[in-house]
Enzyme design. Structure first.
Site, PDB file in Angstrom:
ATOM      1  CG  HIS A  20      -1.897   0.996   1.403  1.00  0.00           C
ATOM      2  ND1 HIS A  20      -1.637   2.278   1.803  1.00  0.00           N
ATOM      3  CD2 HIS A  20      -3.242   0.929   1.213  1.00  0.00           C
ATOM      4  CE1 HIS A  20      -2.761   2.970   1.856  1.00  0.00           C
ATOM      5  NE2 HIS A  20      -3.757   2.173   1.493  1.00  0.00           N
ATOM      6  CG  ASP A  34       0.471  -2.563   6.253  1.00  0.00           C
ATOM      7  OD1 ASP A  34      -0.529  -2.720   6.976  1.00  0.00           O
ATOM      8  OD2 ASP A  34       0.476  -1.834   5.247  1.00  0.00           O
ATOM      9  CD  GLN A  85      -6.853  -4.582   3.686  1.00  0.00           C
ATOM     10  OE1 GLN A  85      -7.757  -5.408   3.846  1.00  0.00           O
ATOM     11  NE2 GLN A  85      -7.101  -3.318   3.481  1.00  0.00           N
ATOM     12  CE  LYS A 126      -7.557  -0.268   5.966  1.00  0.00           C
ATOM     13  NZ  LYS A 126      -8.026   0.049   4.626  1.00  0.00           N
ATOM     14  CB  CYS A 170      -3.844   3.441  -1.509  1.00  0.00           C
ATOM     15  SG  CYS A 170      -5.126   4.653  -1.263  1.00  0.00           S
TER      16      CYS A 170
HETATM   17  N1  PMP Z   1      -1.716  -0.745   4.542  1.00  0.00           N
HETATM   18  C1  PMP Z   1      -2.647  -1.517   3.974  1.00  0.00           C
HETATM   19  C2  PMP Z   1      -2.278  -2.890   3.518  1.00  0.00           C
HETATM   20  C3  PMP Z   1      -3.950  -1.030   3.846  1.00  0.00           C
HETATM   21  O1  PMP Z   1      -4.878  -1.789   3.281  1.00  0.00           O
HETATM   22  C4  PMP Z   1      -4.269   0.267   4.302  1.00  0.00           C
HETATM   23  C5  PMP Z   1      -5.662   0.839   4.157  1.00  0.00           C
HETATM   24  N2  PMP Z   1      -6.217   0.661   2.873  1.00  0.00           N
HETATM   25  C6  PMP Z   1      -3.263   1.019   4.893  1.00  0.00           C
HETATM   26  C7  PMP Z   1      -2.003   0.482   4.995  1.00  0.00           C
HETATM   27  C8  PMP Z   1      -3.520   2.396   5.409  1.00  0.00           C
HETATM   28  O2  PMP Z   1      -4.399   2.336   6.473  1.00  0.00           O
HETATM   29  P1  PMP Z   1      -5.074   3.665   7.066  1.00  0.00           P
HETATM   30  O3  PMP Z   1      -5.599   4.421   5.892  1.00  0.00           O
HETATM   31  O4  PMP Z   1      -6.138   3.143   7.964  1.00  0.00           O
HETATM   32  O5  PMP Z   1      -4.000   4.397   7.791  1.00  0.00           O
END
Ligand code: PMP
Length: 417
Positions: A124, A201, A204, A227, A365
């Site tokens: 991401h 990270d 997910q 999430k 993203c």
């Molecule tokens: N890493 C991953 C794998 C994600 O899916 C996301 C959210 N789509 C993020 C980081 C960022 O998370 P947040 O927007 O809640 O800070």
């Protein structure tokens, strides 16, 4: 048969009763954010109705209640990820803030010219941009583990990237764009072999599988509350005590100090050292309630049921003419990314929305990984434990209809309705 009563569970989530364009909402955008059970909603309003106060500072009853609630939530996070020490859990705004905290604090201290930071092609943007910024500031290099055509990281290529200049390996446990479950435990062990620190990270992964940070043996694990059926604006950074204790604070202010004079400030111990200012107390408490909810259903039950749902969905989407699934690794969670011949992903998303079905369309993203597969955007249904086989049937029916219309158009030459 699911190992819990999905229909009873669905009644715990008021938003799932919403009607969109005359149809009952089908929420298949869980990778973007998850819905909140009534217990979480109630817990937050209970906080504001009965416990609201700033924490730690005032010696009155509500301050004690608020502090107990906030620290109780920290303990729930600790237990949820099996961290050894509650003080290793730092509340942050979410995954993005957690990664930025590590980059700004640990990174500023430990990354120097010529050092290397490794990420994977799956990341991401939140796990790319902070490292890119750090590398640019320090003259360090960002290196990328490539993936195979199924969207799984190539461990042999990873081994070749590791060397004595590798200072950090930062990797997602589940890809938000493809759903790939990466072999993080192996990746961490290999990183340790060259003395590199590791960050996982978990944005997910936390809602789909059991997390055990001691078993993973990473240095940092990060996730977002929203999430995992909790509120937005709250998440956690877990780090090993020895690593966190050596890191400088990244923000200064109240709450993080033990003593201040104009000459010098003495900082608090962890976790307060990293929690400057008034935090998101109510939402931390809400996250604690979300963890209680997930724990009651059982994360292993959730993982098992979702795996079956994912297999079912994949099995029915794949054979539709014109559907190209992006990300076909054998180890996957929640996500079915695809494109459909003859349609933009926006058109597919719009057609699904007309039927009350919410999916994300776009680059999620994670532009580098989509470009690796030659696309800029995909349609991305993503599952949670409150989804049903019937909902997947509704998704598949719309995609099949679109595919059929396209073929009719191709043979008759008529324009799309
Ligand atoms: N890493 C991953 C794998 C994600 O899916 C996301 C959210 N789509 C993020 C980081 C960022 O998370 P947040 O927007 O809640 O800070």
């Amino acid at each position: 048969q699911p190992p819990f009563d999905v229909h009873a569970v669905r009644r715990d989530f008021p938003i799932l009763q919403e009607r969109i364009n005359g149809r009952q909402l089908v929420w298949l955008d869980n990778a973007a954010t998850t819905h909140k059970p009534q217990t979480v909603i109630d817990r937050i309003s209970h906080f504001y109705a009965h416990e609201n106060s700033n924490i730690h500072r005032a010696a009155h009853a509500l301050a004690a209640r608020a502090t107990d609630a906030y620290e109780g939530a920290r303990e729930r996070v600790r237990r949820f990820i099996n961290a050894p020490d509650v003080n290793e859990v730092i509340f942050v705004r979410g995954t993005t803030e957690a990664i930025n905290l590590v980059a700004k604090s640990w990174g500023a201290q430990h990354i120097g010219e010529g050092d290397e930071i490794i990420v994977s092609h799956l990341e991401h943007h939140a796990n790319i941009v902070p490292w890119q910024q750090l590398a640019a500031a320090k003259g360090a290099k960002l290196r990328v583990i490539p993936v195979d055509d199924s969207g799984q990281v190539l461990l042999d290529e990873y081994r070749k990237l590791l060397n004595s200049r590798t200072k950090l390996v930062s990797i997602t446990q589940v890809s938000n764009a493809l759903g790939t479950i990466t072999p993080v435990k192996q990746i961490i062990a290999l990183a340790r072999g060259v003395g590199a620190k590791t960050l996982v990270d978990g944005a997910q992964s936390v809602s789909h599988m059991r997390i055990d940070v001691q078993d993973l043996d990473a240095d940092f694990f990060v996730f977002s509350g929203h999430k995992v059926f909790g509120p937005t604006g709250i998440g956690a950074l877990w780090g090993k005590r020895a690593v966190l204790e050596q890191m400088p604070p990244w923000q200064g202010g109240g709450n993080m100090i033990a003593d201040v004079t104009f000459e010098k400030t003495v900082y608090q111990a962890i976790p307060n050292k990293f929690e400057a200012g008034t935090g998101n107390i109510a939402d931390a408490v809400g996250l604690g309630a979300a963890i209680d909810y997930v724990t009651r259903i059982g994360i292993d039950n959730i993982a098992r049921y979702e795996h079956q749902l994912l297999e079912y969905g994949t099995h029915h989407l794949k054979p539709i003419p014109g559907v190209r699934l992006i990300g076909t690794a054998s180890d996957k969670a929640s996500v079915m990314s695809f494109v459909l011949d003859g349609y933009t992903t926006e058109e597919v998303g719009k057609a699904l929305n007309e039927e009350g079905i919410a999916v994300r369309t776009g680059h999620h993203c994670a532009q580098p990984i989509l470009r690796r597969f030659g696309v800029e955007t995909t349609v991305r249904p993503s599952l949670a434990f409150y989804n049903t086989y019937g909902e997947i049937d509704r998704l598949v029916a719309v995609i099949s209809r679109l595919a059929c219309q396209r073929r009719t158009t191709a043979t008759t030459g008529s324009t799309l309705p």
